[in-house]
Write a protein that holds these residues in place. Structure first.
Motif, mmCIF file in Angstrom:
data_model
loop_
_atom_site.group_PDB
_atom_site.id
_atom_site.type_symbol
_atom_site.label_atom_id
_atom_site.label_comp_id
_atom_site.label_asym_id
_atom_site.label_seq_id
_atom_site.Cartn_x
_atom_site.Cartn_y
_atom_site.Cartn_z
ATOM 1 N N LEU A 1 0.927 -1.216 -0.054
ATOM 2 C CA LEU A 1 0.117 -0.002 -0.086
ATOM 3 C C LEU A 1 0.841 1.412 -0.177
ATOM 4 O O LEU A 1 1.714 1.234 0.709
ATOM 5 N N SER A 2 0.568 2.077 -0.898
ATOM 6 C CA SER A 2 1.104 3.378 -0.992
ATOM 7 C C SER A 2 0.563 4.513 0.072
ATOM 8 O O SER A 2 -0.580 4.243 0.385
ATOM 9 N N LYS B 1 -0.919 7.238 -0.685
ATOM 10 C CA LYS B 1 -1.779 7.469 -1.353
ATOM 11 C C LYS B 1 -3.033 6.435 -1.095
ATOM 12 O O LYS B 1 -4.302 6.582 -0.973
ATOM 13 N N GLY B 2 -2.743 5.284 -1.352
ATOM 14 C CA GLY B 2 -3.840 3.991 -1.021
ATOM 15 C C GLY B 2 -4.088 4.242 0.242
ATOM 16 O O GLY B 2 -5.386 4.085 0.697
ATOM 17 N N SER C 1 -6.686 7.189 0.980
ATOM 18 C CA SER C 1 -8.052 6.541 0.393
ATOM 19 C C SER C 1 -8.788 5.717 1.445
ATOM 20 O O SER C 1 -9.819 5.987 1.814
ATOM 21 N N ASN D 1 0.793 -0.469 -8.306
ATOM 22 C CA ASN D 1 -0.087 0.522 -8.770
ATOM 23 C C ASN D 1 -1.495 0.270 -8.491
ATOM 24 O O ASN D 1 -2.651 0.919 -8.641
ATOM 25 N N ASN E 1 -3.793 -0.013 -5.283
ATOM 26 C CA ASN E 1 -3.776 1.658 -4.543
ATOM 27 C C ASN E 1 -4.710 2.549 -5.501
ATOM 28 O O ASN E 1 -5.217 3.388 -4.948
ATOM 29 N N THR E 2 -4.604 2.394 -6.881
ATOM 30 C CA THR E 2 -5.487 3.409 -7.760
ATOM 31 C C THR E 2 -7.007 2.795 -7.378
ATOM 32 O O THR E 2 -7.954 3.566 -7.546
ATOM 33 N N VAL F 1 -8.456 1.690 -4.775
ATOM 34 C CA VAL F 1 -9.046 2.150 -3.544
ATOM 35 C C VAL F 1 -9.251 3.781 -3.705
ATOM 36 O O VAL F 1 -10.037 4.260 -2.988
ATOM 37 N N ARG F 2 -8.398 4.162 -4.428
ATOM 38 C CA ARG F 2 -8.732 5.701 -4.687
ATOM 39 C C ARG F 2 -9.927 5.968 -5.536
ATOM 40 O O ARG F 2 -10.685 7.000 -5.038
#
Length: 409
Positions: free
Chosen positions: A50-51, A53-54, A57, A332, A335-336, A338-339
């Motif tokens: 997880l990033s 950003k993730g 979110s 990616n 994480n994208t 969940v965004r």
């Protein structure tokens, strides 16, 4: 006064369940339709990194208390990047692993944060069980005068909903119908195997995130690569298994009939045969495999040119792999996804509070306009890293797709 129609969610993956969680917190009615018989029906795939950003979110959707419980369930690993191990000699190589030297792995508190896909789904689903309908394979949808209905493989239909969110993954039937086949998912030819083993099998590696590359597999330059995450805090816990993800450049990893549904001993034996000559430092990862958890998978990707345009439907939209499939390179995809969930959930909640919950005016368009920007960048980055890491190439004219669309007559 009649009760509001529910929002219909196709698929029970990460993005679908997180947007369902967002609706649940806003007390907006919804129903999730999943093709599997239960949450443990099939192998859950590799561990997700997880990033920042993730995590942001997920925190937005779960709220402080819910996120703390989620974060506590995540594993944390020290170190800022990959360490490279030569699988033939067992030697730890100096510097970062090849092809990923510039990839930032840490996301919070100086730690690399990750969680298994299965655990993530269970946490997102807690408290939503009564809203999930299992054994419902979506084959499409139909618009009504005041809503939308899902159509299932057996010919039955759902109750009427006020909106439909398609989140059934890379072969989404909702995506095919909504975009008239504009979303294409390409088979990059590279294949992989996910495996698990007891923590004792990993003790020879030490703590860290490791990448192993064996380029002696084929004379034509084919290679096998493996990534794994060893967390010091979990090393001596007998109730935890660590996972690894193996990949091969096109033509190296071959499953019977090239089926991406192969799991268990068949997939495990493929991994063992490819690593039979590896050093004793890393061999325990395969010798001690939990064979029932092994799973074969195909590396796919949407067009690196970006998420395509399609005529907006105010009542139908897409999240996660259904709209932007990515390679595992760079972490990616999840994480994208969940965004997407956090953004769409917020826009729906805002419309609900304004009293626009029957028409959802502007919600799907506002979501899609913003999603296309960040998701297109993420797909491009994911594909770029995969070309160097996996040796794949995508030709938009000749590379086969896995979600070919045939328009209705």
């Amino acid at each position: 006064m009649s009760a509001p129609k529910p929002i219909l969610i196709a698929g029970g993956g990460l993005a679908s369940l997180l947007v369902a969680r967002s609706l649940h917190r806003s007390r907006i009615p919804f129903l999730v339709f999943e093709r599997d018989a239960s949450i443990v029906f099939r192998a859950q795939g590799y561990r997700l990194r997880l990033s920042d950003k993730g995590l942001e979110s997920i925190e937005t959707v779960l709220g402080p208390a819910g996120f703390q419980r989620f974060y506590d369930a995540c594993g944390k690993t020290g170190g800022a990047g990959f360490a490279a191990i030569d699988p033939l000699t067992g030697e730890t190589l100096g510097g970062s692993a090849p092809s990923v030297a510039n990839e930032q792995l840490t996301s919070r508190e100086g730690k690399i944060v990750g969680i298994s896909r299965g655990d993530m789904r269970k946490l997102f689903m807690e408290g939503l069980e009564d809203n999930v309908r299992w054994n419902h394979q979506v084959k499409g949808y139909e618009s009504t005068s005041s809503g939308v209905r899902l159509i299932f493989a057996d010919g039955s239909k759902s109750e009427e909903g006020s909106m439909l969110i398609g989140g059934e993954g890379v072969k989404s039937e909702v995506a095919r119908q909504l975009t008239n086949g504009a979303i294409k998912v390409y088979d990059l030819g590279s294949r992989g195997i996910h495996g698990q083993a007891p923590t004792t099998a990993f003790r020879g590696l030490g703590e860290g995130v490791f990448r192993l590359v064996d380029d002696t597999t084929q004379a034509n330059g084919g290679k096998v690569f493996l990534m794994t995450n060893v967390r010091a805090n979990d090393m001596h816990n007998p109730d935890i298994n660590f996972g690894w993800t193996m990949g091969g450049s096109p033509g190296v990893i071959k499953a019977p009939n090239d089926k991406d549904t192969i799991t268990g001993p068949v997939a495990a034996q493929i991994a063992k045969s490819l690593t039979s000559h590896w050093h004793e430092r890393v061999k325990p990862l395969f010798d001690n495999m939990i064979e029932s958890e092994a799973a074969f998978w195909k590396i796919t990707c949407s067009s690196p040119q970006g998420v395509p345009e399609w005529p907006n439907d105010p009542r139908v939209t897409l999240v996660g792999d259904a709209v932007h499939a990515m390679t595992p390179a760079g972490g990616n995809g999840a994480n994208t996804a969940v965004r997407d969930s956090a953004l769409l959930g917020r826009l729906i909640a805002e419309a609900w509070e304004r009293g626009h919950g029957d028409s959802w005016t502007g919600v799907t368009k506002g979501y899609e306009d913003e999603m296309r920007v960040y998701a297109s960048a993420a797909v491009k980055e994911s594909y770029g890293q995969a070309t160097s890491s996996f040796g794949v190439e995508l030709d938009l004219e000749t590379t086969p797709t896995i979600n070919e669309y045939v328009a209705p007559n």
